[in-house]
Design a protein around this motif. Structure first.
Motif, PDB file in Angstrom:
ATOM      1  N   LEU A  45     -21.528  -0.789 -52.814  1.00 57.37           N
ATOM      2  CA  LEU A  45     -20.822  -0.228 -51.745  1.00 57.37           C
ATOM      3  C   LEU A  45     -19.390   0.078 -51.937  1.00 57.37           C
ATOM      4  O   LEU A  45     -18.859   1.390 -51.491  1.00 57.37           O
ATOM      5  N   LEU A  46     -18.593  -0.928 -52.364  1.00 59.88           N
ATOM      6  CA  LEU A  46     -17.217  -0.749 -52.790  1.00 59.88           C
ATOM      7  C   LEU A  46     -17.203   0.279 -53.809  1.00 59.88           C
ATOM      8  O   LEU A  46     -16.081   1.143 -53.747  1.00 59.88           O
ATOM      9  N   SER A  47     -18.088   0.381 -54.807  1.00 57.90           N
ATOM     10  CA  SER A  47     -18.071   1.410 -55.828  1.00 57.90           C
ATOM     11  C   SER A  47     -17.937   2.950 -55.429  1.00 57.90           C
ATOM     12  O   SER A  47     -17.535   3.747 -55.778  1.00 57.90           O
ATOM     13  N   ARG A  48     -18.450   2.969 -54.076  1.00 61.33           N
ATOM     14  CA  ARG A  48     -18.749   4.257 -53.268  1.00 61.33           C
ATOM     15  C   ARG A  48     -17.879   4.316 -52.421  1.00 61.33           C
ATOM     16  O   ARG A  48     -17.802   5.391 -51.548  1.00 61.33           O
ATOM     17  N   GLY A  49     -16.873   3.454 -52.324  1.00 56.60           N
ATOM     18  CA  GLY A  49     -15.589   3.439 -51.356  1.00 56.60           C
ATOM     19  C   GLY A  49     -16.043   3.102 -49.714  1.00 56.60           C
ATOM     20  O   GLY A  49     -15.286   3.086 -48.943  1.00 56.60           O
ATOM     21  N   GLU A  50     -17.219   2.668 -49.635  1.00 60.08           N
ATOM     22  CA  GLU A  50     -17.762   2.123 -48.325  1.00 60.08           C
ATOM     23  C   GLU A  50     -17.223   0.708 -47.911  1.00 60.08           C
ATOM     24  O   GLU A  50     -17.902  -0.308 -48.093  1.00 60.08           O
ATOM     25  N   LYS A  51     -15.788   0.640 -47.689  1.00 58.19           N
ATOM     26  CA  LYS A  51     -15.172  -0.698 -47.630  1.00 58.19           C
ATOM     27  C   LYS A  51     -15.688  -1.693 -46.503  1.00 58.19           C
ATOM     28  O   LYS A  51     -16.053  -2.758 -46.415  1.00 58.19           O
ATOM     29  N   GLU A  52     -15.908  -1.029 -45.212  1.00 56.73           N
ATOM     30  CA  GLU A  52     -16.330  -1.644 -43.986  1.00 56.73           C
ATOM     31  C   GLU A  52     -17.950  -2.109 -44.195  1.00 56.73           C
ATOM     32  O   GLU A  52     -18.195  -3.311 -43.701  1.00 56.73           O
ATOM     33  N   SER A  53     -18.830  -1.513 -44.785  1.00 55.59           N
ATOM     34  CA  SER A  53     -20.215  -1.911 -45.014  1.00 55.59           C
ATOM     35  C   SER A  53     -20.231  -3.280 -46.040  1.00 55.59           C
ATOM     36  O   SER A  53     -20.869  -4.181 -45.821  1.00 55.59           O
ATOM     37  N   ALA A  54     -19.174  -2.979 -47.126  1.00 54.78           N
ATOM     38  CA  ALA A  54     -19.384  -3.694 -48.212  1.00 54.78           C
ATOM     39  C   ALA A  54     -18.676  -5.256 -47.590  1.00 54.78           C
ATOM     40  O   ALA A  54     -19.365  -6.301 -47.998  1.00 54.78           O
ATOM     41  N   ALA A  55     -17.642  -4.965 -46.566  1.00 55.31           N
ATOM     42  CA  ALA A  55     -17.120  -6.366 -46.152  1.00 55.31           C
ATOM     43  C   ALA A  55     -18.276  -7.350 -45.233  1.00 55.31           C
ATOM     44  O   ALA A  55     -18.165  -8.474 -45.277  1.00 55.31           O
ATOM     45  N   ARG A  56     -19.167  -6.317 -44.906  1.00 55.33           N
ATOM     46  CA  ARG A  56     -20.382  -7.113 -44.062  1.00 55.33           C
ATOM     47  C   ARG A  56     -21.273  -8.023 -45.112  1.00 55.33           C
ATOM     48  O   ARG A  56     -21.455  -9.053 -44.805  1.00 55.33           O
ATOM     49  N   TRP A  57     -21.663  -7.295 -46.209  1.00 52.38           N
ATOM     50  CA  TRP A  57     -22.179  -8.032 -47.265  1.00 52.38           C
ATOM     51  C   TRP A  57     -21.575  -9.047 -47.870  1.00 52.38           C
ATOM     52  O   TRP A  57     -22.175  -9.921 -48.270  1.00 52.38           O
ATOM     53  N   ASN A  58     -20.165  -8.828 -48.218  1.00 51.11           N
ATOM     54  CA  ASN A  58     -19.532  -9.981 -48.881  1.00 51.11           C
ATOM     55  C   ASN A  58     -19.572 -11.016 -47.814  1.00 51.11           C
ATOM     56  O   ASN A  58     -19.370 -12.241 -48.242  1.00 51.11           O
ATOM     57  N   ALA A  59     -19.351 -10.991 -46.626  1.00 56.06           N
ATOM     58  CA  ALA A  59     -19.482 -11.968 -45.570  1.00 56.06           C
ATOM     59  C   ALA A  59     -20.701 -12.867 -45.602  1.00 56.06           C
ATOM     60  O   ALA A  59     -20.731 -13.921 -45.605  1.00 56.06           O
ATOM     61  N   LEU A  60     -21.702 -12.046 -45.663  1.00 55.42           N
ATOM     62  CA  LEU A  60     -23.036 -12.834 -45.442  1.00 55.42           C
ATOM     63  C   LEU A  60     -23.059 -13.582 -47.106  1.00 55.42           C
ATOM     64  O   LEU A  60     -23.778 -14.610 -46.803  1.00 55.42           O
ATOM     65  N   LYS A  61     -22.620 -13.091 -48.299  1.00 51.88           N
ATOM     66  CA  LYS A  61     -22.609 -13.804 -49.417  1.00 51.88           C
ATOM     67  C   LYS A  61     -21.732 -14.896 -49.293  1.00 51.88           C
ATOM     68  O   LYS A  61     -22.479 -15.961 -49.591  1.00 51.88           O
ATOM     69  N   THR A  62     -20.679 -14.892 -48.597  1.00 54.57           N
ATOM     70  CA  THR A  62     -19.904 -16.028 -48.722  1.00 54.57           C
ATOM     71  C   THR A  62     -20.565 -17.172 -47.778  1.00 54.57           C
ATOM     72  O   THR A  62     -20.429 -18.212 -48.100  1.00 54.57           O
ATOM     73  N   HIS A  63     -21.152 -16.666 -46.677  1.00 52.84           N
ATOM     74  CA  HIS A  63     -21.630 -17.773 -45.565  1.00 52.84           C
ATOM     75  C   HIS A  63     -23.191 -18.130 -46.136  1.00 52.84           C
ATOM     76  O   HIS A  63     -23.285 -19.443 -45.957  1.00 52.84           O
ATOM     77  N   LEU A  64     -23.765 -17.430 -46.875  1.00 52.40           N
ATOM     78  CA  LEU A  64     -25.002 -18.076 -47.672  1.00 52.40           C
ATOM     79  C   LEU A  64     -24.412 -19.006 -48.658  1.00 52.40           C
ATOM     80  O   LEU A  64     -25.103 -20.195 -48.878  1.00 52.40           O
ATOM     81  N   ALA A  65     -23.507 -18.827 -49.432  1.00 57.08           N
ATOM     82  CA  ALA A  65     -22.997 -19.783 -50.276  1.00 57.08           C
ATOM     83  C   ALA A  65     -22.715 -20.978 -49.839  1.00 57.08           C
ATOM     84  O   ALA A  65     -22.932 -22.040 -50.612  1.00 57.08           O
ATOM     85  N   THR A  66     -21.995 -21.083 -48.709  1.00 60.16           N
ATOM     86  CA  THR A  66     -21.434 -22.255 -47.919  1.00 60.16           C
ATOM     87  C   THR A  66     -22.436 -22.894 -47.552  1.00 60.16           C
ATOM     88  O   THR A  66     -22.804 -24.309 -47.589  1.00 60.16           O
ATOM     89  N   ALA A  67     -23.550 -22.380 -47.010  1.00 56.69           N
ATOM     90  CA  ALA A  67     -24.656 -22.978 -46.394  1.00 56.69           C
ATOM     91  C   ALA A  67     -25.474 -23.562 -47.728  1.00 56.69           C
ATOM     92  O   ALA A  67     -25.955 -24.631 -47.512  1.00 56.69           O
ATOM     93  N   ARG A  68     -25.498 -22.922 -48.671  1.00 60.16           N
ATOM     94  CA  ARG A  68     -26.404 -23.538 -49.922  1.00 60.16           C
ATOM     95  C   ARG A  68     -25.580 -24.873 -50.440  1.00 60.16           C
ATOM     96  O   ARG A  68     -26.022 -25.813 -50.954  1.00 60.16           O
ATOM     97  N   LYS A  69     -24.314 -24.730 -50.236  1.00 56.43           N
ATOM     98  CA  LYS A  69     -23.626 -26.107 -50.795  1.00 56.43           C
ATOM     99  C   LYS A  69     -23.734 -27.273 -49.813  1.00 56.43           C
ATOM    100  O   LYS A  69     -24.039 -28.417 -50.270  1.00 56.43           O
ATOM    101  N   LEU A  70     -24.110 -26.838 -48.450  1.00 55.78           N
ATOM    102  CA  LEU A  70     -24.626 -27.843 -47.396  1.00 55.78           C
ATOM    103  C   LEU A  70     -25.886 -28.563 -47.894  1.00 55.78           C
ATOM    104  O   LEU A  70     -25.975 -29.749 -47.839  1.00 55.78           O
ATOM    105  N   LEU A  71     -26.889 -27.705 -48.380  1.00 56.51           N
ATOM    106  CA  LEU A  71     -28.108 -28.172 -48.817  1.00 56.51           C
ATOM    107  C   LEU A  71     -28.104 -29.085 -49.863  1.00 56.51           C
ATOM    108  O   LEU A  71     -28.997 -29.829 -49.982  1.00 56.51           O
ATOM    109  N   ARG A  72     -27.095 -28.604 -50.772  1.00 55.97           N
ATOM    110  CA  ARG A  72     -27.087 -29.666 -52.072  1.00 55.97           C
ATOM    111  C   ARG A  72     -26.194 -30.915 -51.967  1.00 55.97           C
ATOM    112  O   ARG A  72     -26.117 -31.406 -52.855  1.00 55.97           O
TER     113      ARG A  72
END
Length: 249
Positions: A45-72
């Protein structure tokens, strides 16, 4: 309508999925696949200039990464136990040494990764410099663990290939003792299954290698490529866990 709903809800695949999701490792691999897809898609999305949509997916990525750290959080102790078991076990020296080194690498990685989680959820706030050092140490241990896992897989693959060829030659020879042929067939089946599992793990390690390597600045792959690698290895590892929980059928 109720019959259709019950058929869907009680379908064997749904039951197997719930059984898979009931395991910590199963949930982790599912979350990991989504996390790395989000990493890829945010890059796209960033490569296509869609910064707002990319921010949502980046937030999902970040929160899932944090959740997985808790699981481990408890995983370092599992790897520490694996170190002790490998040290007490007998086997080829090269495989034993690389197994011990790999488990120490993963122990260090997950231990420092737990500190990254502590900082991320603001249970304890490290200074920016300390936080960066902890993250780098986690990635160094992760990279070391993967490299040693690759070496271990290569050594094991060579040994199993040799043993497989030896068994095939032995099975081709006539005039065997009673029961010997059946024993050799069983052993060959075990060797081939172990070889296939080793090769699959080698593929996973060779792809995952680039994630900590890029984080440490050793390589310069973009998030799109790393995201795809992460999805592939997550699906492969998830299939192994699915078979472990539900069987191969």
């Amino acid at each position: 309508m109720a019959t259709i709903a019950s058929q869907v809800v009680l379908h064997p695949t749904v039951s197997q999925g719930l059984k898979y999701g009931g395991t910590t490792l199963g949930r982790d691999k599912a979350y990991r696949a989504i996390q790395y897809f989000a990493r890829f898609y945010a890059w796209f999305l960033l490569s296509r200039g869609e910064k707002e949509s990319a921010a949502r997916w980046n937030a999902l990525k970040t929160h899932l990464a944090t959740a997985r750290k808790l699981l481990r959080l408890g995983k370092p102790l599992e790897h520490l136990q694996a170190v002790l078991k490998a040290a007490l076990a007998s086997g080829p020296a090269g495989e034993q040494i690389t197994t011990i080194g790999r488990q120490i690498g993963y122990f260090g990685y997950l231990s420092f990764d737990a500190l990254v989680w502590v900082n991320a959820v603001k249970f304890y706030s490290f200074s920016p410099e300390t936080s960066t050092k902890i993250s780098k140490l986690a990635n160094r241990f992760w990279l070391a663990g993967i490299v040693l896992s690759i070496l271990n897989g290569a050594l094991k693959n060579v040994r199993l290939a040799k043993e497989g060829r030896r068994l095939k030659r032995s099975m081709a020879m006539p005039e065997k003792a009673v029961g010997q042929e059946a024993a050799e067939e069983t052993r060959l089946s075990t060797v081939l299954a172990s070889r296939d599992a080793t090769r699959q793990q080698l593929v996973i390690d060779l792809l995952d290698l680039w994630i900590p390597a890029t984080a440490l600045g050793i390589s310069s792959m973009n998030d799109g490529v790393l995201g795809i690698f992460g999805v592939i290895t997550s699906v492969m590892a998830g299939q192994k866990q699915w078979q472990s929980v539900n069987g191969k059928n």
